[in-house]
Scaffold this active site. Structure first.
Site, PDB file in Angstrom:
ATOM      1  N   ASP A  61     -30.597  11.839  24.256  1.00 40.20           N
ATOM      2  CA  ASP A  61     -31.828  10.082  23.850  1.00 40.20           C
ATOM      3  C   ASP A  61     -31.448   9.432  23.351  1.00 40.20           C
ATOM      4  OD1 ASP A  61     -34.068   8.369  25.530  1.00 40.20           O
ATOM      5  OD2 ASP A  61     -35.249  10.399  25.741  1.00 40.20           O
ATOM      6  N   ASP A  71     -36.606   4.911  32.599  1.00 40.62           N
ATOM      7  CA  ASP A  71     -36.480   6.521  33.625  1.00 40.62           C
ATOM      8  C   ASP A  71     -37.429   6.498  34.909  1.00 40.62           C
ATOM      9  OD1 ASP A  71     -36.491   8.208  31.089  1.00 40.62           O
ATOM     10  OD2 ASP A  71     -38.458   8.117  30.726  1.00 40.62           O
TER      11      ASP A  71
END
Length: 426
Positions: free
Chosen positions: A159, A220
C-alpha cells in the site's frame, strides 16, 4: 459506434515490447481471496470470533477454497490485508504478527495454506505506517522482504499510505520490488503506486510494469453499485493510457470482487464478473465463503467466464462505445476469439433491447466473414452462426450485462464419401 482506434494502437505498441517485471509470475491475472472489503480491520476476536482478522479466518477460508471447488476453479491465493501485525516490531526490528490473533505466526499459517495446495498473500505499506496505523516498511524494505520470504509468503500487497514525498513513494516501490526478487522466492508484487501518484502527476506505466505484477489505479471498492459504476467509468475514461500497459506479468487492478455480499443485485453481480473478465483484472474475492449463496458461488466459479479473464493472449479489453444507456465493451482473445459485453446502465424500468451490428467489433474483424456466438452471462446459450453484416439483438436487464464469446466456426471436414459436414447451429 467506434472509438477503439487509439486503444488498438496502444495494444499493438505495448504488445510489441512492453517489459514486465522479471519474476515469471502473474502471466495471467492473479486469482484468490482477500479479506479487506468484507472483514476490514476487525481485531475484536472476543466479540466477533468468526469475523476478526485472525489465523482462524484464513485457515477456514483455505479449507473451503479446497473443499468447495474454488481452488479447482483457479482461485489460488489466500491473502491477508491490513491489521495482521503487532503494534510494534520485535527487538531485532522485524515485523511480527499479532500474537493473540495469529498465535502460530505467519510461518505456521503459510505452512497450513501450502499444505492445501494454495498460496499465502500478505500486506504491508511503502510508508512509515500502514493505512490502519501499523508499522510500515519505510527504511526496512530489504529486511521485510526477507522476512516475508522466510515465512513462506507468496504475494505482497504493498500500500501507499504515510509516504511523505513522490520521490520516496517511487523509490520505495522500486526498492521493495528489487528486494523481493533478491530473496530468491517467487513473490507476486501487488502495488498501489499509480493510485497514490496520480493526484500529483501522470503515472509512467512502462516503469510501473517493470516493477509490479499488478497495480491499483483507483480508490477502494465498496459493496455498492455506485462503486462498481465509478470504477468502470474511470477505467473507460482512462483506457487510452492504461489498457496497453496490461499483459502477461503485469495487470491493471480495479480491486476486489464483492460478489456474494450485500450491496449488489444479481444483475449487478453479473456485471462485475463480466467486466472484470473483460478488463483482464486480478480476481480477488472479498466475501465470506462460509456462507455464500449457491447462485453467487456458481457465478464466481463459472469456468467459461474465468477462461476469458485468464486468456493467455493477455490483452485487456476496453469500452468500444457508449450510446444512450448502453456501454459496449470488447476484448481480443487467443485463437482469434473475442469477448463482448453489453452493459445496460439504465436504473429504471425493465429489460431493454440492444441491437449490435457485428461489423463494428474488433475493427470489423471479430466476426469476419462469420462467427459462432455463445452467450455466457447472465444465462448460457449457443446463439449460433452469424455473418459479419448481421445484427445481433439481446435483452439486457437494468444494471445488468450480457457477456458474449465470439469464435471462428469449425472448418468443414469431409466424410468418407466426399460430402461436407458442418457444425450444427443450435
Amino acid at each position: 459506434m467506434g472509438g477503439a482506434g487509439p486503444v488498438l494502437a496502444l495494444l499493438a505498441w505495448f504488445g510489441a515490447g512492453a517489459e514486465a517485471l522479471d519474476n515469471g509470475l502473474a502471466l495471467t491475472p492473479t486469482m484468490g481471496w482477500l479479506h479487506w472489503e468484507r472483514f476490514l480491520c476487525n481485531t475484536d476476536c472476543r466479540a466477533q470470533p468468526q469475523a476478526c482478522v485472525s489465523e482462524q479466518l484464513f485457515m477456514q477460508m483455505a479449507d473451503i477454497m479446497v473443499s468447495e471447488g474454488w481452488k479447482d476453479a483457479g482461485y489460488q491465493y489466500v491473502c491477508i490485508d491490513d491489521c495482521w501485525m503487532a503494534p510494534a516490531r520485535d527487538e531485532d526490528g522485524r515485523l511480527r504478527a499479532d500474537p493473540d490473533r495469529f498465535p502460530g505466526g505467519i510461518r505456521r499459517l503459510a505452512n497450513y495454506v501450502h499444505s492445501k495446495g494454495l498460496k499465502l498473500g500478505i500486506y504491508e505499506d511503502v510508508g512509515n505506517h500502514t493505512c490502519a496505523g501499523y508499522p510500515g516498511s519505510f527504511g526496512a524494505y530489504e529486511l521485510d522482504a526477507q522476512t516475508f520470504a522466510d515465512w513462506g509468503v507468496d504475494l505482497l500487497k504493498f500500500d501507499g499510505c504515510y509516504c511523505d514525498s513522490l520521490e520516496r513513494l517511487a523509490e520505495g516501490y522500486r526498492r521493495m520490488s528489487l528486494a523481493l526478487n533478491g530473496t530468491g522466492r517467487s513473490i507476486v508484487y501487488s502495488c498501489e503506486w499509480p493510485l497514490y501518484l496520480r493526484p500529483f502527476q501522470k503515472p509512467n506505466y512502462t516503469e510501473i510494469r517493470q516493477y509490479c505484477n499488478h497495480w491499483r489505479n483507483f480508490g477502494d471498492i465498496f459493496d455498492s453499485w455506485d462503486s462498481i459504476k465509478s470504477i468502470l467509468d474511470w477505467t473507460a475514461s482512462n483506457q487510452d493510457s492504461i489498457v496497453g500497459a496490461a499483459g502477461p506479468g503485469g495487470w491493471n487492478d480495479p480491486d476486489m470482487l464483492v460478489i456474494g455480499n450485500f450491496g449488489l443485485s444479481w444483475d449487478q453481480q453479473v456485471t462485475q464478473m463480466a467486466l472484470w473478465a473483460i478488463m483482464a483484472a486480478p480476481l480477488f474475492m472479498s466475501n465470506d465463503l462460509r456462507q455464500i449463496s449457491p447462485q453467487a458461488k456458481a457465478l464466481l466459479q463459472n469456468r467459461e467466464v474465468i477462461a476469458i479473464n485468464q486468456d493467455p493472449l493477455g490483452r485487456q479489453g476496453y469500452r468500444l462505445s457508449k450510446e444512450d444507456n448502453f456501454d459496449l465493451w470488447e476484448r481480443p482473445l487467443s485463437n482469434l476469439m473475442w469477448a463482448v459485453a453489453m452493459v445496460n446502465r439504465q436504473e429504471i424500468g425493465g429489460p431493454q433491447g440492444y441491437s449490435l451490428p457485428l461489423s463494428v467489433l474488433g475493427n470489423g474483424l471479430a466476426c469476419n466473414p462469420s462467427c459462432l456466438i455463445t452467450r455466457l452471462l447472465p444465462t448460457r446459450a449457443e446463439l449460433g452462426l452469424y455473418s459479419w453484416v448481421d445484427i445481433l439483438s439481446q435483452q439486457v436487464n437494468p444494471t445488468g450485462t450480457v457477456l458474449l464469446r465470439l469464435e471462428a466456426p469449425l472448418q468443414p471436414r469431409r466424410t468418407q464419401s466426399g460430402g461436407r459436414l458442418r457444425r450444427p447451429i443450435l
